[in-house]
Design a protein around this motif. Structure first.
Motif, PDB file in Angstrom:
ATOM      1  N   MET A   1       0.841  -1.198   0.000  1.00  0.00           N
ATOM      2  CA  MET A   1       0.000   0.000   0.000  1.00  0.00           C
ATOM      3  C   MET A   1       0.872   1.243   0.000  1.00  0.00           C
ATOM      4  SD  MET A   1      -2.857   1.331   2.767  1.00  0.00           S
ATOM      5  CE  MET A   1      -1.620   1.815   3.982  1.00  0.00           C
ATOM      6  N   ALA A   2       0.582   2.168  -0.879  1.00  0.00           N
ATOM      7  CA  ALA A   2       1.300   3.436  -0.953  1.00  0.00           C
ATOM      8  C   ALA A   2       0.434   4.539  -0.350  1.00  0.00           C
ATOM      9  CB  ALA A   2       1.666   3.772  -2.389  1.00  0.00           C
ATOM     10  N   SER A   3       1.042   5.691  -0.152  1.00  0.00           N
ATOM     11  CA  SER A   3       0.352   6.819   0.470  1.00  0.00           C
ATOM     12  C   SER A   3       0.479   8.044  -0.418  1.00  0.00           C
ATOM     13  CB  SER A   3       0.979   7.108   1.843  1.00  0.00           C
ATOM     14  OG  SER A   3       0.312   8.164   2.488  1.00  0.00           O
ATOM     15  N   PHE A   4      -0.672   8.658  -0.744  1.00  0.00           N
ATOM     16  CA  PHE A   4      -0.681   9.763  -1.691  1.00  0.00           C
ATOM     17  C   PHE A   4      -1.483  10.941  -1.154  1.00  0.00           C
ATOM     18  CE2 PHE A   4      -0.578   5.857  -4.375  1.00  0.00           C
ATOM     19  CZ  PHE A   4       0.718   6.013  -4.860  1.00  0.00           C
ATOM     20  N   LEU A   5      -1.052  12.131  -1.543  1.00  0.00           N
ATOM     21  CA  LEU A   5      -1.779  13.369  -1.263  1.00  0.00           C
ATOM     22  C   LEU A   5      -2.289  13.919  -2.580  1.00  0.00           C
ATOM     23  CD1 LEU A   5      -2.645  15.774   0.554  1.00  0.00           C
ATOM     24  CD2 LEU A   5      -0.370  16.755   0.125  1.00  0.00           C
ATOM     25  N   LEU A   6      -3.610  14.138  -2.650  1.00  0.00           N
ATOM     26  CA  LEU A   6      -4.226  14.719  -3.836  1.00  0.00           C
ATOM     27  C   LEU A   6      -4.685  16.126  -3.504  1.00  0.00           C
ATOM     28  CD1 LEU A   6      -6.375  11.712  -5.109  1.00  0.00           C
ATOM     29  CD2 LEU A   6      -3.945  12.201  -5.507  1.00  0.00           C
ATOM     30  N   ILE A   7      -4.099  17.117  -4.163  1.00  0.00           N
ATOM     31  CA  ILE A   7      -4.421  18.520  -3.937  1.00  0.00           C
ATOM     32  C   ILE A   7      -5.455  18.963  -4.963  1.00  0.00           C
ATOM     33  CG2 ILE A   7      -3.489  20.868  -3.944  1.00  0.00           C
ATOM     34  CD1 ILE A   7      -0.836  19.677  -2.963  1.00  0.00           C
ATOM     35  N   ALA A   8      -6.505  19.638  -4.492  1.00  0.00           N
ATOM     36  CA  ALA A   8      -7.655  19.996  -5.326  1.00  0.00           C
ATOM     37  C   ALA A   8      -8.374  18.734  -5.796  1.00  0.00           C
ATOM     38  CB  ALA A   8      -7.262  20.877  -6.502  1.00  0.00           C
ATOM     39  N   ALA A   9      -8.605  17.830  -4.861  1.00  0.00           N
ATOM     40  CA  ALA A   9      -9.214  16.537  -5.177  1.00  0.00           C
ATOM     41  C   ALA A   9     -10.691  16.632  -5.488  1.00  0.00           C
ATOM     42  CB  ALA A   9      -8.996  15.564  -4.013  1.00  0.00           C
ATOM     43  N   SER A  10     -11.286  17.814  -5.333  1.00  0.00           N
ATOM     44  CA  SER A  10     -12.704  17.966  -5.658  1.00  0.00           C
ATOM     45  C   SER A  10     -12.943  18.123  -7.156  1.00  0.00           C
ATOM     46  CB  SER A  10     -13.291  19.167  -4.918  1.00  0.00           C
ATOM     47  OG  SER A  10     -12.618  20.361  -5.276  1.00  0.00           O
ATOM     48  N   SER A  11     -11.898  18.346  -7.937  1.00  0.00           N
ATOM     49  CA  SER A  11     -12.070  18.404  -9.389  1.00  0.00           C
ATOM     50  C   SER A  11     -12.497  17.031  -9.893  1.00  0.00           C
ATOM     51  CB  SER A  11     -10.761  18.814 -10.070  1.00  0.00           C
ATOM     52  OG  SER A  11      -9.844  17.740 -10.059  1.00  0.00           O
ATOM     53  N   ASP A  12     -13.102  16.970 -11.063  1.00  0.00           N
ATOM     54  CA  ASP A  12     -13.575  15.694 -11.584  1.00  0.00           C
ATOM     55  C   ASP A  12     -12.422  14.714 -11.812  1.00  0.00           C
ATOM     56  OD1 ASP A  12     -16.093  16.705 -11.483  1.00  0.00           O
ATOM     57  OD2 ASP A  12     -16.385  16.898 -13.639  1.00  0.00           O
ATOM     58  N   ILE A  13     -11.299  15.213 -12.320  1.00  0.00           N
ATOM     59  CA  ILE A  13     -10.153  14.327 -12.535  1.00  0.00           C
ATOM     60  C   ILE A  13      -9.537  13.928 -11.189  1.00  0.00           C
ATOM     61  CG2 ILE A  13      -7.851  14.146 -13.551  1.00  0.00           C
ATOM     62  CD1 ILE A  13      -8.830  16.056 -15.761  1.00  0.00           C
ATOM     63  N   GLY A  14      -9.490  14.860 -10.251  1.00  0.00           N
ATOM     64  CA  GLY A  14      -8.994  14.534  -8.923  1.00  0.00           C
ATOM     65  C   GLY A  14      -9.852  13.490  -8.242  1.00  0.00           C
ATOM     66  N   ALA A  15     -11.163  13.642  -8.354  1.00  0.00           N
ATOM     67  CA  ALA A  15     -12.083  12.679  -7.737  1.00  0.00           C
ATOM     68  C   ALA A  15     -11.938  11.304  -8.376  1.00  0.00           C
ATOM     69  CB  ALA A  15     -13.512  13.179  -7.860  1.00  0.00           C
ATOM     70  N   ARG A  27      -3.548   4.433   0.614  1.00  0.00           N
ATOM     71  CA  ARG A  27      -3.959   5.494   1.532  1.00  0.00           C
ATOM     72  C   ARG A  27      -3.976   6.798   0.758  1.00  0.00           C
ATOM     73  NH1 ARG A  27      -0.361   9.010   4.461  1.00  0.00           N
ATOM     74  NH2 ARG A  27      -1.481  10.181   6.068  1.00  0.00           N
ATOM     75  N   VAL A  28      -5.079   7.530   0.836  1.00  0.00           N
ATOM     76  CA  VAL A  28      -5.216   8.784   0.099  1.00  0.00           C
ATOM     77  C   VAL A  28      -5.634   9.890   1.049  1.00  0.00           C
ATOM     78  CG1 VAL A  28      -6.363   9.982  -1.798  1.00  0.00           C
ATOM     79  CG2 VAL A  28      -5.884   7.526  -1.992  1.00  0.00           C
ATOM     80  N   VAL A  29      -4.892  10.990   1.031  1.00  0.00           N
ATOM     81  CA  VAL A  29      -5.210  12.203   1.784  1.00  0.00           C
ATOM     82  C   VAL A  29      -5.604  13.261   0.763  1.00  0.00           C
ATOM     83  CG1 VAL A  29      -4.343  13.935   3.397  1.00  0.00           C
ATOM     84  CG2 VAL A  29      -3.533  11.570   3.551  1.00  0.00           C
ATOM     85  N   THR A  30      -6.652  14.017   1.052  1.00  0.00           N
ATOM     86  CA  THR A  30      -7.162  14.972   0.067  1.00  0.00           C
ATOM     87  C   THR A  30      -7.214  16.389   0.622  1.00  0.00           C
ATOM     88  OG1 THR A  30      -9.458  14.569   0.721  1.00  0.00           O
ATOM     89  CG2 THR A  30      -8.573  13.227  -1.075  1.00  0.00           C
ATOM     90  N   THR A  31      -7.119  17.348  -0.295  1.00  0.00           N
ATOM     91  CA  THR A  31      -7.386  18.744   0.032  1.00  0.00           C
ATOM     92  C   THR A  31      -8.364  19.288  -0.996  1.00  0.00           C
ATOM     93  OG1 THR A  31      -5.824  20.032  -1.335  1.00  0.00           O
ATOM     94  CG2 THR A  31      -4.928  18.923   0.628  1.00  0.00           C
ATOM     95  N   ALA A  32      -9.073  20.341  -0.602  1.00  0.00           N
ATOM     96  CA  ALA A  32      -9.967  21.061  -1.509  1.00  0.00           C
ATOM     97  C   ALA A  32     -10.131  22.471  -0.976  1.00  0.00           C
ATOM     98  CB  ALA A  32     -11.319  20.366  -1.621  1.00  0.00           C
ATOM     99  N   ARG A  33     -10.602  23.354  -1.836  1.00  0.00           N
ATOM    100  CA  ARG A  33     -10.800  24.743  -1.437  1.00  0.00           C
ATOM    101  C   ARG A  33     -11.967  24.887  -0.456  1.00  0.00           C
ATOM    102  NH1 ARG A  33      -9.684  29.880  -3.606  1.00  0.00           N
ATOM    103  NH2 ARG A  33      -8.607  28.966  -5.380  1.00  0.00           N
TER     104      ARG A  33
END
Length: 232
Positions: A1-15, A27-33
């Motif tokens: 299992m890897a661990s990733f941070l997705l910035i602006a994950a609310s975009s359609d491509i991010g989602a 493991r996925v950590v997300t941010t959004a505005r």
């Protein structure tokens, strides 16, 4: 299992990338505005250097970061205001730089950073002046940062999508005529889907692909690189 941070994950491509990575057990950590579209782990402005730095630090050991922030403006340069230009640069280039900056500070054991450019930075498309300028900057950043951090095993790559069917681009294909024109611009004859780009992002994030850096992967139906014969 890897661990990733997705910035602006609310975009359609991010989602789409979020869903794909979680389905693979990562493991996925997300941010959004904001919390309007998703419930992110952190709410932040992706162009805020300090906020992005803090988010990367708080995420712990990461194998990769992907940035999906961006905006849309279709105007020639002479009709683009300074405020509009600044907004485009902030959304597309400052966000990418903030992520690279934070990755360089905190991902001391290497990993992957994936940025989002555009086919508009590779092909001369009318009325894409501000977007093309900002997204070309993302390509330059990708190449330079890949060189800066290669000795640490920190890889930096980018994807360059064509026209992808998302909420951001919905107005461009609202009519049958405009959709047909947009499809015809792409040599493979169709528009992209968020999953098309998400698969490329996931590939570049994957620690198994750790001999790839400084690359710009066109996920664009051929728009950015080829001019096929006209269809009969």
């Amino acid at each position: 299992m890897a661990s990733f941070l997705l910035i602006a994950a609310s975009s359609d491509i991010g989602a789409a990338t979020d869903r794909m990575l979680r389905a693979e057990g990562h493991r996925v950590v997300t941010t959004a505005r904001s919390t309007d579209r998703i419930q992110p782990d952190t709410v932040l402005d992706a162009a805020d250097f300090d906020a992005v730095d803090a988010a990367v630090a708080a995420a712990g050991d990461l194998d990769g970061i992907a940035v999906f922030a961006g905006s849309m403006l279709l105007k020639p340069a002479h009709l683009t205001s300074r405020a509009q230009f600044d907004d485009i640069v902030a959304a597309s280039l400052a966000t990418a730089f903030a992520a690279v900056r934070a990755a360089g500070a905190h991902m001391r054991s290497g990993g992957s950073v994936v940025l989002v450019s555009s086919a508009a930075a590779l092909a001369g498309l009318p009325n894409h002046d501000a977007i093309a300028a900002a997204k070309a900057g993302v390509i330059g950043l990708t190449l330079s940062a890949a060189a800066s951090y290669a000795s640490r095993g920190l890889r930096v790559n980018a994807v360059a999508p064509g026209l992808v069917q998302t909420r951001l681009t919905a107005g461009l294909t609202a009519s049958a005529t405009s959709r047909h024109v947009s499809e015809a611009m792409h040599p493979l004859g169709r528009l992209g889907e968020p999953d098309d780009v998400a698969r490329a992002v996931a590939f570049l994030l994957d620690p198994a692909n750790d001999w790839i850096t400084g690359q710009v992967l066109g996920v664009d139906g051929g728009l950015g690189s080829i001019r096929p014969r006209q269809r009969a």
